[in-house]
Motif scaffolding. Structure first.
Motif, short mmCIF file in Angstrom:
data_model
loop_
_atom_site.label_atom_id
_atom_site.label_comp_id
_atom_site.label_asym_id
_atom_site.label_seq_id
_atom_site.Cartn_x
_atom_site.Cartn_y
_atom_site.Cartn_z
N ARG A 1 0.83 -1.20 0.00
CA ARG A 1 0.00 0.00 0.00
C ARG A 1 0.87 1.26 0.00
O ARG A 1 0.47 2.31 -0.43
CB ARG A 1 -0.92 0.02 1.23
N GLU A 2 2.09 1.14 0.52
CA GLU A 2 2.98 2.29 0.58
C GLU A 2 3.78 2.43 -0.70
O GLU A 2 4.08 3.52 -1.15
CB GLU A 2 3.93 2.11 1.76
N GLU A 3 4.15 1.29 -1.31
CA GLU A 3 5.06 1.33 -2.44
C GLU A 3 4.36 1.34 -3.80
O GLU A 3 4.97 1.67 -4.80
CB GLU A 3 6.00 0.11 -2.38
N LEU A 4 3.07 0.95 -3.83
CA LEU A 4 2.40 0.83 -5.13
C LEU A 4 1.14 1.67 -5.18
O LEU A 4 0.04 1.16 -5.29
CB LEU A 4 2.04 -0.64 -5.39
N PRO A 5 1.24 3.00 -5.06
CA PRO A 5 0.02 3.81 -5.02
C PRO A 5 -0.69 3.93 -6.35
O PRO A 5 -1.86 4.15 -6.40
CB PRO A 5 0.55 5.18 -4.57
N TYR B 1 -4.47 8.66 -0.93
CA TYR B 1 -4.67 7.55 -1.87
C TYR B 1 -4.51 6.22 -1.14
O TYR B 1 -5.34 5.31 -1.26
CB TYR B 1 -3.66 7.69 -3.00
N ASN B 2 -3.43 6.07 -0.39
CA ASN B 2 -3.18 4.83 0.33
C ASN B 2 -4.25 4.60 1.40
O ASN B 2 -4.69 3.47 1.63
CB ASN B 2 -1.80 4.88 0.99
N GLN B 3 -4.64 5.70 2.06
CA GLN B 3 -5.67 5.57 3.10
C GLN B 3 -6.97 5.05 2.52
O GLN B 3 -7.67 4.24 3.14
CB GLN B 3 -5.90 6.92 3.77
N SER B 4 -7.31 5.47 1.29
CA SER B 4 -8.55 5.00 0.67
C SER B 4 -8.52 3.50 0.44
O SER B 4 -9.52 2.81 0.62
CB SER B 4 -8.77 5.73 -0.66
N TYR B 5 -7.36 2.97 0.03
CA TYR B 5 -7.22 1.52 -0.14
C TYR B 5 -7.43 0.79 1.19
O TYR B 5 -8.11 -0.24 1.26
CB TYR B 5 -5.85 1.18 -0.70
N VAL B 6 -6.82 1.32 2.26
CA VAL B 6 -6.95 0.68 3.57
C VAL B 6 -8.39 0.75 4.05
O VAL B 6 -8.93 -0.22 4.60
CB VAL B 6 -5.98 1.33 4.57
N LEU C 1 -20.02 3.58 5.52
CA LEU C 1 -19.40 4.81 6.03
C LEU C 1 -17.89 4.78 5.85
O LEU C 1 -17.27 5.80 5.52
CB LEU C 1 -19.76 4.99 7.51
N LEU C 2 -17.27 3.62 6.05
CA LEU C 2 -15.82 3.51 5.87
C LEU C 2 -15.45 3.71 4.40
O LEU C 2 -14.46 4.39 4.08
CB LEU C 2 -15.34 2.15 6.36
N ALA C 3 -16.23 3.11 3.49
CA ALA C 3 -15.95 3.29 2.06
C ALA C 3 -16.12 4.75 1.65
O ALA C 3 -15.33 5.28 0.88
CB ALA C 3 -16.86 2.38 1.24
N TYR D 1 -9.84 9.95 -6.27
CA TYR D 1 -10.94 9.00 -6.40
C TYR D 1 -10.36 7.61 -6.62
O TYR D 1 -9.71 7.35 -7.64
CB TYR D 1 -11.84 9.37 -7.58
N VAL D 2 -10.55 6.73 -5.66
CA VAL D 2 -9.95 5.40 -5.68
C VAL D 2 -11.06 4.38 -5.98
O VAL D 2 -12.05 4.29 -5.26
CB VAL D 2 -9.27 5.08 -4.34
N ASP D 3 -10.87 3.63 -7.07
CA ASP D 3 -11.89 2.67 -7.49
C ASP D 3 -12.15 1.60 -6.44
O ASP D 3 -13.27 1.11 -6.30
CB ASP D 3 -11.47 2.02 -8.81
N ALA D 4 -11.11 1.21 -5.69
CA ALA D 4 -11.30 0.17 -4.67
C ALA D 4 -12.29 0.63 -3.61
O ALA D 4 -13.07 -0.18 -3.08
CB ALA D 4 -9.95 -0.17 -4.04
N ALA D 5 -12.28 1.93 -3.28
CA ALA D 5 -13.23 2.45 -2.30
C ALA D 5 -14.64 2.43 -2.86
O ALA D 5 -15.61 2.13 -2.15
CB ALA D 5 -12.83 3.86 -1.88
N GLU D 6 -14.79 2.75 -4.17
CA GLU D 6 -16.11 2.67 -4.78
C GLU D 6 -16.61 1.23 -4.80
O GLU D 6 -17.79 0.96 -4.53
CB GLU D 6 -16.09 3.23 -6.19
#
Length: 990
Positions: A51-55, A217-222, A241-243, A258-263
């Motif tokens: 998550r840190e190295e591949l944003p 960006y990384n926070q959205s993935y987490v 709510l988290l998403a 806008y991170v697709d994983a969060a959507e």
């Protein structure tokens, strides 16, 4: 190597917290001088954490593989969740393949080693034999996440010791000696930062902004991972709510990326594309103590939860709030009943109490009772007291009293995994069944108080009444074994209430679950669910499960079963003997959760299902999925091939094509093949006209979609439908037919020796064995291909680049015009080639040394899909041939790639290699990241729908834009926000 260590972990929860904290601690650790001199490392230069190295990587798998090869050590964070992550297991496998098995450092954060360590670490091959070993691991297991993170400070040195090639004790000693110097250094560093910040340049400010963007960006993935965890626990509101926290409030003016994983996480939380006829997750509520019983109100609006700390909570099933609480007496058997939706009667501290729902207003109270039962018609309440029992109406008026003298009702000395059934009422309240401590089990008449003794040696009983029979599951005991463990097994018996005779009995090793099922008696026993047939005086197995049943509930029409491996299964059963199941799209029973413990407390209402266990404080509430899709057609043999043309949907069945009106689902035509030719039948659709081509060994037929008439018929056994028309292959020529009218367009003579041929645009294709020729029919230019096998072809309309000088086939007549560019994919000597006629060159190539793969052009030539027999799929972006592993999905085979009406979206369709389950993935067309998973989705349908199919029907499901999904989420969450403690729990930075 590039990295000192690679941190492998399952994202979300404590695993993610530990990984993040460990990453920071490793990269800020300063190696003591004498140890640095020996190992050559002054610090841990760089640690890889994805998550840190591949944003922004679009090739996640390839990047991770590169990082593994460039990492000296693998730090594996081990928890109960680790072995559930296929990505973590693949990382471990890859590191072992690199010959670095001994450079894996486990960090145990919860669970026992045998459940937290992957099998690859617990087993080694010694002298050709598999030997189980327990890896030496750092251990930060604790009672709370906070305590675990605190222990990480101490265990950090145990992780660093093998990385630095030194002993743990040496490192610990040097660490203590430098404690004061580190404190001073930190203070000086803070001062230096403060001084430096005062002179930040504009470029530095831009770099800080970029770093903040990447942090978000990384926070959205987490947050997407946390959302998935919450959804697995059944808490859809928290998951949504988290998403939402990981998405911008206004995509047009985003305050964060806008991170697709969060959507995708938001789509899953709201069940946007879940149109299954089943229960779906709604709420998960945790209580201070584990439950001993749960009871659902008749209107599904409230749930009574009796806790093992002697408290009853009344829960609002809509929002999970507790609207009323009361004390209950200690010991088992405590229960609650709902004579009406607005009245609850329960065994309270001060006696049997009736309260108004939901206010808790006391309506009446009577004698102290330790058990309560309700008749099915809701008119009679039975209360079990010491030495007697009462029958009351819902207003608390006494209807009958039974004095048992010296006999006492049986009360077990421990909590059972379901409400204690020490007494039960018949459906009309006329009969009361009671189990006594002396082993007797009797039925009492409310009319005259008479007793009919049915059993003399029952330790305790579960029972259920129907109109004419009583079903009992009971444990038998020896005459002198009251209150002892000297029992003689479990039995299930049926008594005829007209004669009180025992008309059926079966012995078994475990206590069964008796039920009143739609006015019929049913019992869950072992792995089977039985229905009692009063006429035949026997039970019939209605359905079977793979594991033993731990709990069961019914609402009169459907069945909810909890199995001993933690699985929940929901089924609809037909009492005439035919079984129906509500299932996932793979045809298996619907599995809600896979927990670590069996759900044995179950309640099933009309639109609500509730599950719990006496070993966990969480109570999970599920709702009936009320979303409706337009059912185009109900048919049980639809294959994966289905398509649309104009107002028609074509459903490709085993032996026919059904043409269905897309607006109302009515069948227009059925094109059926001769059953004798089924193994060789082939249907294709000409989408411009909607007409259907049927090809069999007996010949070729072209059907009109207008009236089903035959437009063209030919005995030739081979025909190919291309952009140019219907190619009918005869002995000496190729006949080109207009698929819209069935009229002949042209004839093309077959060259001598040609085995088959067809026309695509200006090109004619001729094949002879492993050699084929392309001939441009206007210029006569030929392209020869020898010792190769054609795999796929596609005609593309591309912009012209210059005047036609006769030097190349297919050149356009002028700049800016379009030309027909034929793309070929062919196999030769262990390689696959992609060739363009316009460029007269191979665009790209790749190796396939062990097999000839199946190849398809997709999305108008934007992608090349390659399927290998080993069930491995690769998608290449055209024309450059960039591999796109992000297009893969779990253990599924990629079957189709479709452009969506919205150019920002792409649809890929995947089929499970094992079960045949179809799943559609909506993707960002630029990054190819998944935005949603859609069960059963096969293709786009018009401008705003997707075609989805199950074993029962074919449905039109609306697809939603990102803006629509955000609007739905605001309505779904109804203004709720994460609580401050939740924001701290999930490390949400303001």
């Amino acid at each position: 190597m590039r990295y000192d260590a690679f941190i492998s972990y399952r994202h979300g929860g404590l695993d993610g917290q530990v990984a993040e904290r460990l990453h920071a601690m490793l990269e800020t650790f300063r190696v003591p001088g004498d140890i640095a001199a020996k190992c050559g490392k002054k610090r841990i230069a760089r640690v890889f954490r994805d998550r840190e190295e591949l944003p922004t990587s679009s090739d996640l798998s390839g990047s991770i593989d590169d990082a593994l090869r460039e990492s000296e050590f693998l730090i594996l964070i081990c928890s109960r969740r680790t072995c559930q992550s296929r990505w973590v297991l693949q990382e471990v496998d890859r590191f072992i393949e690199l010959g670095r098995h001994d450079r894996i450092i486990p960090l145990l954060i919860d669970g026992e080693p045998d459940e937290a360590f992957p099998e690859q670490l617990r087993w080694r091959e010694v002298d050709g034999k598999r030997v189980e070993v327990e890896p030496l691991a750092a251990d930060i297991r604790a009672g709370t996440p906070r305590q675990s993170l605190k222990l990480l400070k101490d265990e950090l040195l145990r992780i660093l010791a093998p990385m630095l090639g030194c002993r743990y004790d040496d490192l610990r000693q040097r660490h203590r000696e430098r404690a004061m110097r580190r404190t001073l250094a930190a203070a000086l560093a803070a001062l230096a930062v403060a001084v430096t910040f005062g002179s930040v340049s504009f470029s530095q400010l831009m770099r800080i902004n970029e770093q903040m963007r990447m942090k978000l960006y990384n926070q959205s993935y987490v947050l997407a991972e946390y959302s998935a965890d919450a959804l697995r626990d059944g808490d859809t509101i928290t998951a949504a709510l988290l998403a939402l926290e990981g998405l911008p409030n206004d995509p047009a003016n985003p305050e964060r990326p806008y991170v697709d994983a969060a959507e995708a996480a938001l789509v899953n939380a709201m069940g946007v594309y879940d149109y299954r006829e089943s229960f779906v997750p709604h709420l998960s509520v945790e209580f201070p103590a584990t439950p001993s019983a749960i009871v659902l109100s008749p209107d599904d609006a409230h749930l009574a939860v009796l806790r093992q700390d002697n408290v009853l909570d009344l829960l609002d099933t809509g929002d999970g709030s507790i609207v009323f609480s009361a004390g209950t007496p200690p010991g088992p058997g405590r229960n609650a009943v709902f004579p009406a939706a607005d009245i609850m009667v329960f065994t309270g501290d001060d006696g049997l109490s009736a309260v108004r729902v939901p206010t808790g207003e006391l309506l009446w109270r009577t004698d102290v009772a330790f058990g309560v039962a309700l008749s099915a018609d809701g008119t009679t309440i039975a209360a079990a007291c010491d030495g007697y029992a009462l029958l009351l109406d819902p207003q608390g008026t006494e209807k009958a009293r039974f004095d048992f003298g010296s006999r006492s009702l049986y009360r077990p000395s421990y909590e059972f995994p379901s409400p204690y059934n020490c007494l039960a009422l018949s459906a009309d309240g006329a009969l009361l069944a009671v189990n006594f401590t002396d082993g007797t089990f009797s039925v009492f008449s409310a009319a005259d108080g008479s007793e009919r003794r049915l059993l003399d040696e029952a330790a305790w009983v579960r029972c259920a009444f129907s109109g004419t029979h009583l079903l009992c599951s009971w444990i038998g005991m020896t005459p002198d074994a009251v209150y002892s463990s000297q029992t003689r097994g479990a039995f299930t018996s049926v008594f005829d209430l007209a004669t009180f005779e025992r008309v059926w009995e079966e012995s078994g090793g475990v206590l069964a679950h008796p039920l009143l099922f739609d006015k019929e008696l049913a019992v869950a026993h072992g792995t089977n669910f039985h229905l009692y047939d009063p006429d035949a005086r026997r039970t019939e197995v209605m359905t079977s499960f793979e594991r033993k049943i731990s709990g069961i509930a019914t609402n009169g029409s459907f069945l909810l079963a909890g199995l001993d491996d933690g699985t929940l299964v929901f089924q609809a059963l037909n009492l005439q003997g035919e079984q129906q199941e509500f299932y996932r799209e793979d045809g298996e029973s619907l599995v809600f959760y896979q927990s670590e413990y069996p759900y044995s407390l179950l309640a099933l209402g009309g639109g609500i299902a509730v599950v719990a266990t006496p070993t966990s404080p969480a109570v999970r509430i599920l709702q009936w999925n009320g979303k409706k899709a337009d059912v185009l057609y109900r048919y049980s043999t639809i294959k994966s091939e289905s398509a649309r043309s104009g107002d028609n949907v074509y459903l490709h069945a085993i032996n026919a094509i059904r043409v269905v009106d897309a607006a109302n689902g009515e069948e227009r035509f059925l094109f059926r093949a001769d059953p004798e030719e089924l193994p060789n039948i082939h249907f294709t659709v000409h989408y411009a006209s909607g007409n259907v081509v049927q090809s069999t060994p007996s010949g070729c037929l072209l059907y009109s979609i207008a009236d089903g008439s035959i437009l063209f018929e030919d005995p030739a056994p081979h025909c190919v439908l291309t952009e140019s028309g219907l190619n009918v292959l005869r002995e000496k020529d190729v006949l080109l037919v207009d698929p819209a009218t069935g009229k002949e367009v042209s004839r093309h003579a077959l060259p001598e020796g040609s085995e088959y041929a067809w026309v695509r645009g200006p090109w004619m294709f001729n094949a002879e064995g492993w050699n084929f020729t392309l001939t441009h029919q206007e210029s006569g230019v030929e392209r020869q291909f020898t010792d190769c096998l054609l795999l796929a072809d596609q005609l593309r309309e591309t912009p012209g680049t210059g005047p036609d000088a006769g030097k190349g086939a297919g050149k356009s007549a002028g700049k800016g015009a379009t030309e027909a560019d034929l793309w070929l994919s062919y196999f030769s000597e262990g390689r696959v080639y992609v060739y363009s006629t316009r460029d007269d060159a191979v665009l790209f190539q790749f190796e396939s040394p062990n097999e000839v793969p199946r190849v398809f052009f997709e999305n108008n030539g934007a992608f090349l899909k390659v399927h290998f027999q080993s069930r491995r799929d690769i998608v290449y972006s055209l024309p450059d041939g960039t591999p796109l592993p992000v297009m893969q999905y779990k253990d599924h085979i990629l079957t189709d790639v479709y452009a969506m009406p919205d150019p920002a979206l792409l649809l890929t369709v995947h089929v499970s290699a094992q079960e045949g389950r179809v799943t559609g993935i909506l993707r960002d067309s630029r990054t190819l990241e998944a935005k949603a998973e859609i069960p059963g989705c096969t293709m786009p349908l018009g401008e705003k729908h997707l075609l989805a199919q199950s074993m029962w029907n074919v449905k039109a499901i609306p697809w939603r834009s990102s803006a629509e999904i955000l609007a739905m989420a605001r309505k779904f969450t109804a203004g709720r926000e994460l609580a401050p403690e939740q924001r701290r729990q999930y490390h949400i930075v303001e």
